[in-house]
Each structure stands twice: as C-alpha cells, then as structure tokens.
Design a protein around this motif. Structure first.
Motif, short mmCIF file in Angstrom:
data_model
loop_
_atom_site.label_atom_id
_atom_site.label_comp_id
_atom_site.label_asym_id
_atom_site.label_seq_id
_atom_site.Cartn_x
_atom_site.Cartn_y
_atom_site.Cartn_z
N HIS A 194 0.81 -1.22 0.00
CA HIS A 194 0.00 0.00 0.00
C HIS A 194 0.85 1.27 0.00
O HIS A 194 0.29 2.36 -0.21
CB HIS A 194 -0.94 -0.01 1.20
N TYR A 195 2.13 1.15 0.21
CA TYR A 195 3.02 2.31 0.20
C TYR A 195 3.78 2.45 -1.12
O TYR A 195 4.69 3.28 -1.21
CB TYR A 195 4.01 2.23 1.37
N ARG A 251 -2.97 7.45 -0.18
CA ARG A 251 -3.54 7.42 -1.53
C ARG A 251 -3.07 8.59 -2.37
O ARG A 251 -3.13 8.54 -3.61
CB ARG A 251 -5.07 7.41 -1.45
N GLN A 252 -2.61 9.65 -1.72
CA GLN A 252 -2.10 10.82 -2.43
C GLN A 252 -0.86 11.32 -1.67
O GLN A 252 -0.89 12.34 -1.01
CB GLN A 252 -3.17 11.92 -2.50
N ALA A 291 -5.47 8.50 4.84
CA ALA A 291 -5.80 9.00 3.49
C ALA A 291 -4.56 9.44 2.72
O ALA A 291 -4.50 9.30 1.50
CB ALA A 291 -6.82 10.13 3.58
#
Length: 278
Positions: A44-45, A266-267, A263
């Motif tokens: 996820h990173y 994701r950005q 959050a």
C-alpha cells in the motif's frame, strides 16, 4: 524512474520468510527503509515509494510479520512480539545495505512503524543517519487530551485481554490493525499504559536506549489525525536525544485529500516531496 524488480525474498534469523519491496532509482543518493502502520501491508506504500524514487531515493518497503507476503499468521499457537519485529527490521536493513551499499541510510515509518523505527535506532544506533516519521506518535494515554485520553487505558486493557483469550487480536473485525499477535498487542498496550517502551524477551532497556538516539528527524503531522496527534508525536520525540526535530503539519488543502491517519497514502506526493527535501 525506479528500476522495476521483483521483491527481495528474505529469511529472518528465526526462519520467518517474507518479501521486501524495493524501488531503486538509477543512481540513488539515499536509501530509506520504510515501516508500515499496524496491520497495513507493504504494497500500500508503493505510490509513496515511487514518488521518493523519482527524486533519487531508493525505498525499501518492509513487511510486518503476519501480514501480506509474510509466511506467518498470528494465532493461538503462533505468537511474537516487538522483539521478533525488531529482528525482522534488522534483516530488512541488512538487505537494503547490500542492495545500495553506498547510499546514506534513512529509517522511517507510519504510525507504529515510526515508533519501531525509533526503537530500531535504539537497538542499532549505526542503522541510519536520519529518521522520518509520518502520522506517528507514542500511544501513551497521557499524551492525548480530552475524553479520548481517559478512554484509552480501558481500550488498551480490553484489547490485551481479548488477544489473550482469543489467541490473537481479531483486528479486522474490530476495525483496528490486522489480526495481530498477542505478544505485539501486549508490548503495544504496555507502552500505551506506561509511556515506556519495552520488548518482552529483549535484553535491552529500550526507553534508556532511545535517549541515546541522536539523528536528524523529519516528522509530518496530519491536521485531523486523532490517532497520532501532535501531542503524541512530541511525547515520542521527547524520548530521543535529537535537539531540534523538524516537524510540519499538513491539512487537507495541502494534501488534496483528507488529513487523517491513512488517506495521505492514496495521495502521498506532498508529504513525499517534503521529506525528500530534508
């Protein structure tokens, strides 16, 4: 751009098998070992790693024992604590050194990953020349404010009890972390209740060793992050010898997404760019 390559297959000292995701630019000037939040898989990173790699930083995404590529899963007959997690981190650091031997080293992390990045430096002061933290802070209940602070000791004791009777913490069902080993929960709740870091079975006073950690620190606080508010970050950094850590707060306008605990993943460009400039 980073070099596309398969993950590095690693084996820790006790036989634990897992993979280390690497994003390595053509001529890295620095290398970063990044430790995820509790219950978050390394993959996820990858956007965060790609952004840093585009700026000349080789990034290695550590995988926690019990999640993602790890060969283990926590259960009544399979347990571990911070001592084993720190051993895995040392294994990943050694692999990073081999992969990019001439780059300056950074260790960092998100949430629990930031806490254990500090503990890794306490165990191995030569491990890195800098420390990066994002949305991280000590879970000590007195480092929080308001009704939440009063509720935390009850929550910690409940999770420790539940992990003991269940054999592991059913974090997925609770909406907190993953399915976590009861030893990890015990070590984590101990720091939440006492404010001190200790790893069961480790022959080192982590809290005393943390006071000897003196490396440049860059720490990002998320403005709406109730899980790691600035007060908990200050408590964690207060354990280190670093005299003047660099701290910046990011709000939703700066990030282009909610400024909460997760959050930003994701950005991640705004935070990645800020860290790359340190």
């Amino acid at each position: 751009m980073s070099t596309p390559s398969p993950p590095l297959a690693l084996v820790a000292g006790d036989g634990h098998r897992y993979e280390l995701i690497a994003r390595v630019p053509a001529a890295p000037r620095r290398s970063l070992l990044w430790l995820p939040a509790l219950g978050v898989a390394a993959r996820h990173y990858q956007p965060f790693a790609e952004r840093l790699a585009s700026q000349g930083i080789a990034v290695f995404l550590h995988e926690w024992r019990g999640i993602g590529s790890s060969a283990l899963r926590a259960g009544r007959h399979v347990d571990w604590g911070y001592r084993e997690l720190l051993g895995d981190i040392a294994c990943s650091e050694a692999a990073m050194r081999t992969a990019v031997p001439d780059a300056d080293r950074i260790v960092g992390g998100h949430s629990l990953g930031g806490q254990l990045a500090c503990c890794h430096l306490a165990c191995r002061p030569e491990a890195a020349q800098a420390l990066w933290l994002v949305a991280s802070g000590a879970p000590y209940w007195r480092a929080f404010s308001g009704p939440r602070a009063l509720a935390l000791p009850v929550l910690y004791r409940f999770m420790a009890w539940l992990s003991r009777v269940n054999g592991a913490l059913p974090g997925r069902r609770l909406g907190f972390g993953g399915n976590e080993a009861r030893g990890v929960v015990a070590d984590w709740t101990r720091s939440g209740l006492s404010g001190r870091y200790r790893a069961a079975g480790l022959d080192l006073d982590l809290d005393t060793a943390l006071h000897r950690v003196d490396v440049p620190v860059a720490a990002a606080v998320l403005a709406d992050d109730w899980m790691a508010p600035a007060s908990s970050l200050r408590y964690l950094l207060g354990k280190l010898a670093t005299p003047a850590p660099t701290i910046a707060s990011f709000d939703a306008q700066a990030l282009g997404i909610a400024a909460d605990h997760f959050a930003w993943m994701r950005q991640p460009d705004t935070i990645a760019d800020w860290l790359a400039q340190r």
